[in-house]
Design a protein around this motif. Structure first.
Motif, PDB file in Angstrom:
ATOM      1  N   ALA A   1     -44.059 -17.229 -26.922  1.00  0.00           N
ATOM      2  CA  ALA A   1     -44.272 -17.122 -25.478  1.00  0.00           C
ATOM      3  C   ALA A   1     -43.281 -18.033 -24.760  1.00  0.00           C
ATOM      4  O   ALA A   1     -42.912 -19.089 -25.252  1.00  0.00           O
ATOM      5  CB  ALA A   1     -45.698 -17.512 -25.125  1.00  0.00           C
ATOM      6  N   ASP A   2     -42.839 -17.585 -23.601  1.00  0.00           N
ATOM      7  CA  ASP A   2     -41.928 -18.392 -22.799  1.00  0.00           C
ATOM      8  C   ASP A   2     -42.482 -18.528 -21.382  1.00  0.00           C
ATOM      9  O   ASP A   2     -43.589 -18.070 -21.092  1.00  0.00           O
ATOM     10  CB  ASP A   2     -40.517 -17.807 -22.808  1.00  0.00           C
ATOM     11  CG  ASP A   2     -40.464 -16.380 -22.266  1.00  0.00           C
ATOM     12  OD1 ASP A   2     -41.469 -15.898 -21.714  1.00  0.00           O
ATOM     13  OD2 ASP A   2     -39.403 -15.744 -22.389  1.00  0.00           O
ATOM     14  N   ILE A   3     -41.721 -19.134 -20.501  1.00  0.00           N
ATOM     15  CA  ILE A   3     -42.180 -19.370 -19.130  1.00  0.00           C
ATOM     16  C   ILE A   3     -42.455 -18.059 -18.412  1.00  0.00           C
ATOM     17  O   ILE A   3     -43.356 -17.968 -17.587  1.00  0.00           O
ATOM     18  CB  ILE A   3     -41.172 -20.250 -18.346  1.00  0.00           C
ATOM     19  CG1 ILE A   3     -41.721 -20.655 -16.975  1.00  0.00           C
ATOM     20  CG2 ILE A   3     -39.857 -19.523 -18.172  1.00  0.00           C
ATOM     21  CD1 ILE A   3     -42.915 -21.549 -17.043  1.00  0.00           C
ATOM     22  N   TYR A   4     -41.704 -17.042 -18.749  1.00  0.00           N
ATOM     23  CA  TYR A   4     -41.907 -15.725 -18.150  1.00  0.00           C
ATOM     24  C   TYR A   4     -43.300 -15.200 -18.482  1.00  0.00           C
ATOM     25  O   TYR A   4     -43.985 -14.654 -17.616  1.00  0.00           O
ATOM     26  CB  TYR A   4     -40.816 -14.782 -18.674  1.00  0.00           C
ATOM     27  CG  TYR A   4     -40.707 -13.471 -17.953  1.00  0.00           C
ATOM     28  CD1 TYR A   4     -40.204 -13.395 -16.663  1.00  0.00           C
ATOM     29  CD2 TYR A   4     -41.099 -12.287 -18.580  1.00  0.00           C
ATOM     30  CE1 TYR A   4     -40.094 -12.183 -16.012  1.00  0.00           C
ATOM     31  CE2 TYR A   4     -40.994 -11.076 -17.935  1.00  0.00           C
ATOM     32  CZ  TYR A   4     -40.481 -11.023 -16.663  1.00  0.00           C
ATOM     33  OH  TYR A   4     -40.385  -9.825 -16.016  1.00  0.00           O
TER      34      TYR A   4
ATOM     35  N   THR B   1     -45.923 -17.043 -19.168  1.00  0.00           N
ATOM     36  CA  THR B   1     -46.861 -17.887 -18.429  1.00  0.00           C
ATOM     37  C   THR B   1     -46.978 -17.425 -16.980  1.00  0.00           C
ATOM     38  O   THR B   1     -48.080 -17.317 -16.439  1.00  0.00           O
ATOM     39  CB  THR B   1     -46.411 -19.363 -18.480  1.00  0.00           C
ATOM     40  OG1 THR B   1     -46.261 -19.739 -19.853  1.00  0.00           O
ATOM     41  CG2 THR B   1     -47.414 -20.269 -17.801  1.00  0.00           C
ATOM     42  N   LEU B   2     -45.845 -17.134 -16.358  1.00  0.00           N
ATOM     43  CA  LEU B   2     -45.858 -16.661 -14.969  1.00  0.00           C
ATOM     44  C   LEU B   2     -46.553 -15.310 -14.842  1.00  0.00           C
ATOM     45  O   LEU B   2     -47.322 -15.085 -13.902  1.00  0.00           O
ATOM     46  CB  LEU B   2     -44.431 -16.578 -14.424  1.00  0.00           C
ATOM     47  CG  LEU B   2     -43.716 -17.908 -14.226  1.00  0.00           C
ATOM     48  CD1 LEU B   2     -42.255 -17.674 -13.871  1.00  0.00           C
ATOM     49  CD2 LEU B   2     -44.405 -18.732 -13.153  1.00  0.00           C
ATOM     50  N   LEU B   3     -46.303 -14.402 -15.782  1.00  0.00           N
ATOM     51  CA  LEU B   3     -46.961 -13.100 -15.745  1.00  0.00           C
ATOM     52  C   LEU B   3     -48.466 -13.216 -15.937  1.00  0.00           C
ATOM     53  O   LEU B   3     -49.243 -12.522 -15.264  1.00  0.00           O
ATOM     54  CB  LEU B   3     -46.367 -12.169 -16.801  1.00  0.00           C
ATOM     55  CG  LEU B   3     -45.010 -11.572 -16.466  1.00  0.00           C
ATOM     56  CD1 LEU B   3     -44.483 -10.769 -17.647  1.00  0.00           C
ATOM     57  CD2 LEU B   3     -45.088 -10.700 -15.230  1.00  0.00           C
ATOM     58  N   GLU B   4     -48.892 -14.087 -16.840  1.00  0.00           N
ATOM     59  CA  GLU B   4     -50.325 -14.302 -17.049  1.00  0.00           C
ATOM     60  C   GLU B   4     -50.979 -14.848 -15.787  1.00  0.00           C
ATOM     61  O   GLU B   4     -52.076 -14.420 -15.412  1.00  0.00           O
ATOM     62  CB  GLU B   4     -50.556 -15.253 -18.219  1.00  0.00           C
ATOM     63  CG  GLU B   4     -50.301 -14.639 -19.567  1.00  0.00           C
ATOM     64  CD  GLU B   4     -50.425 -15.655 -20.695  1.00  0.00           C
ATOM     65  OE1 GLU B   4     -51.049 -16.717 -20.502  1.00  0.00           O
ATOM     66  OE2 GLU B   4     -49.880 -15.375 -21.778  1.00  0.00           O
ATOM     67  N   ALA B   5     -50.320 -15.798 -15.121  1.00  0.00           N
ATOM     68  CA  ALA B   5     -50.860 -16.359 -13.880  1.00  0.00           C
ATOM     69  C   ALA B   5     -50.947 -15.283 -12.803  1.00  0.00           C
ATOM     70  O   ALA B   5     -51.934 -15.206 -12.060  1.00  0.00           O
ATOM     71  CB  ALA B   5     -49.996 -17.525 -13.409  1.00  0.00           C
ATOM     72  N   ARG B   6     -49.916 -14.438 -12.711  1.00  0.00           N
ATOM     73  CA  ARG B   6     -49.915 -13.363 -11.710  1.00  0.00           C
ATOM     74  C   ARG B   6     -51.018 -12.355 -12.005  1.00  0.00           C
ATOM     75  O   ARG B   6     -51.723 -11.918 -11.098  1.00  0.00           O
ATOM     76  CB  ARG B   6     -48.543 -12.687 -11.700  1.00  0.00           C
ATOM     77  CG  ARG B   6     -48.433 -11.527 -10.768  1.00  0.00           C
ATOM     78  CD  ARG B   6     -48.458 -11.954  -9.330  1.00  0.00           C
ATOM     79  NE  ARG B   6     -48.217 -10.783  -8.510  1.00  0.00           N
ATOM     80  CZ  ARG B   6     -48.611 -10.659  -7.277  1.00  0.00           C
ATOM     81  NH1 ARG B   6     -49.211 -11.659  -6.681  1.00  0.00           N
ATOM     82  NH2 ARG B   6     -48.379  -9.574  -6.604  1.00  0.00           N
ATOM     83  N   GLU B   7     -51.182 -11.983 -13.257  1.00  0.00           N
ATOM     84  CA  GLU B   7     -52.242 -11.042 -13.641  1.00  0.00           C
ATOM     85  C   GLU B   7     -53.627 -11.634 -13.347  1.00  0.00           C
ATOM     86  O   GLU B   7     -54.521 -10.927 -12.879  1.00  0.00           O
ATOM     87  CB  GLU B   7     -52.137 -10.660 -15.121  1.00  0.00           C
ATOM     88  CG  GLU B   7     -50.951  -9.782 -15.451  1.00  0.00           C
ATOM     89  CD  GLU B   7     -51.042  -8.393 -14.865  1.00  0.00           C
ATOM     90  OE1 GLU B   7     -52.148  -7.936 -14.493  1.00  0.00           O
ATOM     91  OE2 GLU B   7     -49.986  -7.750 -14.767  1.00  0.00           O
ATOM     92  N   ALA B   8     -53.810 -12.938 -13.591  1.00  0.00           N
ATOM     93  CA  ALA B   8     -55.083 -13.596 -13.289  1.00  0.00           C
ATOM     94  C   ALA B   8     -55.350 -13.569 -11.789  1.00  0.00           C
ATOM     95  O   ALA B   8     -56.484 -13.320 -11.353  1.00  0.00           O
ATOM     96  CB  ALA B   8     -55.072 -15.038 -13.807  1.00  0.00           C
ATOM     97  N   GLN B   9     -54.315 -13.798 -10.984  1.00  0.00           N
ATOM     98  CA  GLN B   9     -54.471 -13.751  -9.531  1.00  0.00           C
ATOM     99  C   GLN B   9     -54.821 -12.342  -9.067  1.00  0.00           C
ATOM    100  O   GLN B   9     -55.679 -12.163  -8.205  1.00  0.00           O
ATOM    101  CB  GLN B   9     -53.187 -14.231  -8.837  1.00  0.00           C
ATOM    102  CG  GLN B   9     -53.297 -14.273  -7.325  1.00  0.00           C
ATOM    103  CD  GLN B   9     -54.342 -15.261  -6.838  1.00  0.00           C
ATOM    104  OE1 GLN B   9     -54.445 -16.361  -7.357  1.00  0.00           O
ATOM    105  NE2 GLN B   9     -55.121 -14.863  -5.855  1.00  0.00           N
ATOM    106  N   LEU B  10     -54.187 -11.338  -9.643  1.00  0.00           N
ATOM    107  CA  LEU B  10     -54.504  -9.945  -9.295  1.00  0.00           C
ATOM    108  C   LEU B  10     -55.939  -9.600  -9.671  1.00  0.00           C
ATOM    109  O   LEU B  10     -56.642  -8.926  -8.917  1.00  0.00           O
ATOM    110  CB  LEU B  10     -53.520  -8.991  -9.970  1.00  0.00           C
ATOM    111  CG  LEU B  10     -52.098  -8.989  -9.425  1.00  0.00           C
ATOM    112  CD1 LEU B  10     -51.192  -8.135 -10.299  1.00  0.00           C
ATOM    113  CD2 LEU B  10     -52.054  -8.516  -7.991  1.00  0.00           C
ATOM    114  N   ALA B  11     -56.401 -10.061 -10.837  1.00  0.00           N
ATOM    115  CA  ALA B  11     -57.783  -9.813 -11.262  1.00  0.00           C
ATOM    116  C   ALA B  11     -58.757 -10.491 -10.304  1.00  0.00           C
ATOM    117  O   ALA B  11     -59.787  -9.910  -9.925  1.00  0.00           O
ATOM    118  CB  ALA B  11     -57.999 -10.309 -12.686  1.00  0.00           C
TER     119      ALA B  11
END
Length: 197
Positions: free
Chosen positions: A107-110, A112-122
């Protein structure tokens, strides 16, 4: 619309163009190695070994000339390469979805950012379903609501390489093909043409 043999040629839709490009990506065999050159390149993208997807117009031309219904797609790509970068990327996205990672990928920073964005969308979806405020004045695309655009999810860039081999007709060329390339063709994949006596 262009005419061919006295009849008007039908302009392909974006989906038809994408379908032809997907077929090319899936089926093009490198004549030197016999391997599927573009599946190999896409696999490297999936495995995060590469961030580039180079498409060679020589390969595309060789493939499309034997494909029924491809018509003027090659000329369209050469004439408006910038537009077709996104069409090729969409076709590659469709093919990438069918491939699996071979080996392990860190896993890379990308990620991490996608996971955070998906959590915000959820979180936004949950809030909207439980009576949170929603702007109803704007039209809502129900299919794509709360989804990230594919362009933001891409981990690669598409590059279109100009033709190296210019197909010559049966007659011998009497002038250098490069003489037909003009400054007006700047920014496009150039195909030089030479008139024969």
């Amino acid at each position: 619309m262009a005419t061919q043999g006295g009849t008007q040629a039908r302009q392909m839709t974006r989906d038809e163009e994408k379908e032809h490009i997907v077929t090319f990506l899936m089926n093009y065999q490198d004549p030197k190695t016999g391997r599927n050159k573009y599946i190999d390149r896409l696999q490297k993208v999936v495995n995060r070994e590469s961030r580039k997807l180079p498409i060679e117009l020589d390969d595309l031309r060789d493939f499309l000339q034997h494909m029924p219904g491809a018509g003027s797609l090659m000329d369209e790509i050469k004439g408006n390469t910038q537009h077709y970068l996104s069409v090729i990327a969409e076709a590659a996205d469709a093919q990438l979805a069918t491939l699996s990672v071979t080996g392990t990928v860190d896993a890379d920073i990308y990620d991490t950012l996608l996971e955070a964005r998906e959590a915000q969308l959820a979180k936004n979806r949950e809030r909207n379903q439980t009576g949170g405020m929603v702007d109803t004045s704007a039209p809502i695309d129900q299919q794509n609501i709360n989804r990230l655009p594919p362009a933001l999810l891409r981990r690669y860039d598409v590059y279109v390489h100009a033709e190296k081999r210019i197909p010559a007709p049966d007659k011998e060329l009497h002038a250098p093909a490069a003489a037909a390339a003009t400054a007006g063709a700047s920014g496009k994949a150039v195909a030089a043409t030479v008139e024969h006596p």
